[in-house]
Design an enzyme around this catalytic site. Structure first.
Site, short mmCIF file in Angstrom:
data_model
loop_
_atom_site.label_atom_id
_atom_site.label_comp_id
_atom_site.label_asym_id
_atom_site.label_seq_id
_atom_site.Cartn_x
_atom_site.Cartn_y
_atom_site.Cartn_z
N HIS A 43 -12.79 -15.57 -24.42
CA HIS A 43 -13.24 -15.02 -23.13
C HIS A 43 -12.08 -14.33 -22.42
O HIS A 43 -12.21 -13.20 -21.94
CB HIS A 43 -13.82 -16.16 -22.28
CG HIS A 43 -14.18 -15.79 -20.88
ND1 HIS A 43 -15.47 -15.88 -20.39
CD2 HIS A 43 -13.43 -15.31 -19.84
CE1 HIS A 43 -15.49 -15.46 -19.12
NE2 HIS A 43 -14.26 -15.13 -18.77
N GLU A 44 -10.92 -15.01 -22.36
CA GLU A 44 -9.77 -14.42 -21.64
C GLU A 44 -9.24 -13.18 -22.35
O GLU A 44 -8.90 -12.18 -21.70
CB GLU A 44 -8.65 -15.46 -21.49
CG GLU A 44 -9.00 -16.66 -20.61
CD GLU A 44 -9.65 -16.29 -19.30
OE1 GLU A 44 -9.32 -15.23 -18.71
OE2 GLU A 44 -10.53 -17.04 -18.84
N HIS A 54 -11.04 -9.99 -21.70
CA HIS A 54 -10.68 -9.30 -20.45
C HIS A 54 -9.62 -8.21 -20.70
O HIS A 54 -9.61 -7.19 -20.02
CB HIS A 54 -10.11 -10.28 -19.43
CG HIS A 54 -11.15 -11.02 -18.63
ND1 HIS A 54 -12.03 -10.39 -17.81
CD2 HIS A 54 -11.42 -12.35 -18.53
CE1 HIS A 54 -12.82 -11.29 -17.21
NE2 HIS A 54 -12.47 -12.49 -17.65
N CYS A 106 -17.19 -16.79 -14.88
CA CYS A 106 -15.98 -16.00 -14.77
C CYS A 106 -15.65 -15.79 -13.30
O CYS A 106 -16.54 -15.55 -12.49
CB CYS A 106 -16.20 -14.65 -15.45
SG CYS A 106 -14.77 -13.56 -15.43
N LEU A 107 -14.36 -15.87 -12.97
CA LEU A 107 -13.94 -15.66 -11.58
C LEU A 107 -14.30 -14.25 -11.10
O LEU A 107 -14.49 -14.02 -9.92
CB LEU A 107 -12.43 -15.87 -11.44
CG LEU A 107 -11.89 -17.27 -11.75
CD1 LEU A 107 -10.37 -17.30 -11.60
CD2 LEU A 107 -12.52 -18.32 -10.85
N GLN A 131 -7.79 -9.24 -13.97
CA GLN A 131 -8.54 -9.89 -12.89
C GLN A 131 -7.76 -9.93 -11.58
O GLN A 131 -8.34 -10.15 -10.53
CB GLN A 131 -8.92 -11.33 -13.30
CG GLN A 131 -9.91 -11.37 -14.46
CD GLN A 131 -10.34 -12.80 -14.75
OE1 GLN A 131 -9.68 -13.52 -15.47
NE2 GLN A 131 -11.45 -13.21 -14.15
N GLY A 174 -8.87 -20.32 -16.94
CA GLY A 174 -8.19 -19.20 -17.56
C GLY A 174 -8.22 -18.02 -16.61
O GLY A 174 -9.07 -17.95 -15.72
NI NI Z 1 -13.36 -14.31 -16.99
#
Ligand code: NI
Length: 184
Positions: free
Chosen positions: A141-142, A145, A99-100, A54, A49
């Protein structure tokens, strides 16, 4: 299509509430390029995701793509614009999340087990999706953000925050704990 630089924890863009997208903006070449770039970036980094903040774009846009596995049915590439979430089952489930934007860390987060998301898709069409179990955690989670929230904010027990290597050595869940794993 280009791979974009991923913002890491500490960058203010990750802490802003992203702005809503206008319906006629979705079909614009610029917005479609952003979607394509996010797809390429997510795949490049092996994420399941990614949210627009991000990649330094503070707009209500997130993508999810979860390949099917033995445990999970998976989810084809799904584009969420202006998503709104409704909890359908308050019972919480725990997954180790990564997470990225928070590289090399894993943390145990509890979230509602089943949610409904209303959103516009990449064509600006209204959609509703009901997700449960692991996929419900990925979606929440996404969408977090887009509100400036990172998974580390939701860790209740800070002893359950670990570097990836130590997580793999000491924290890897056993299947009977009802606790799973979310790569990115
Ligand atoms: Ni994330």
């Amino acid at each position: 299509m280009a791979i974009r630089k991923v913002a890491r924890m500490g960058h203010p863009v990750l802490r802003k509430v992203a702005r809503d997208v206008q319906a006629d903006e979705i079909r614009s070449p610029e917005f479609q390029r952003l979607i394509a770039d996010m797809k390429a970036t997510m795949r490049e980094y092996g994420g399941i995701g990614i949210a627009a903040p991000q990649v330094h774009e503070s707009v209500q846009l997130a993508l999810i793509e979860l390949p099917p596995s033995a445990e999970e049915p998976g989810q084809n590439l799904t584009v969420f614009v202006n998503p709104k979430i409704k909890v359908l089952d308050k019972e919480e489930q725990g997954y180790w999340e990564g997470c990225l934007s928070v590289p090399e860390l894993r943390g145990l987060v509890f979230r509602p087990r089943k949610v409904e998301v209303s959103y516009l898709d990449e064509n600006g069409k209204k959609q509703t999706l009901v997700v449960e179990d692991f996929l419900a955690t990925v979606v929440q989670h996404e969408l977090d953000h887009l509100q400036g929230i990172l998974f580390v904010d939701r860790i209740e027990d800070m002893t359950k925050l670990a570097f990836l290597e130590e997580y793999q050595r000491y924290c890897l869940p056993s299947s009977d704990e009802g606790i799973g794993e979310l790569g990115d």
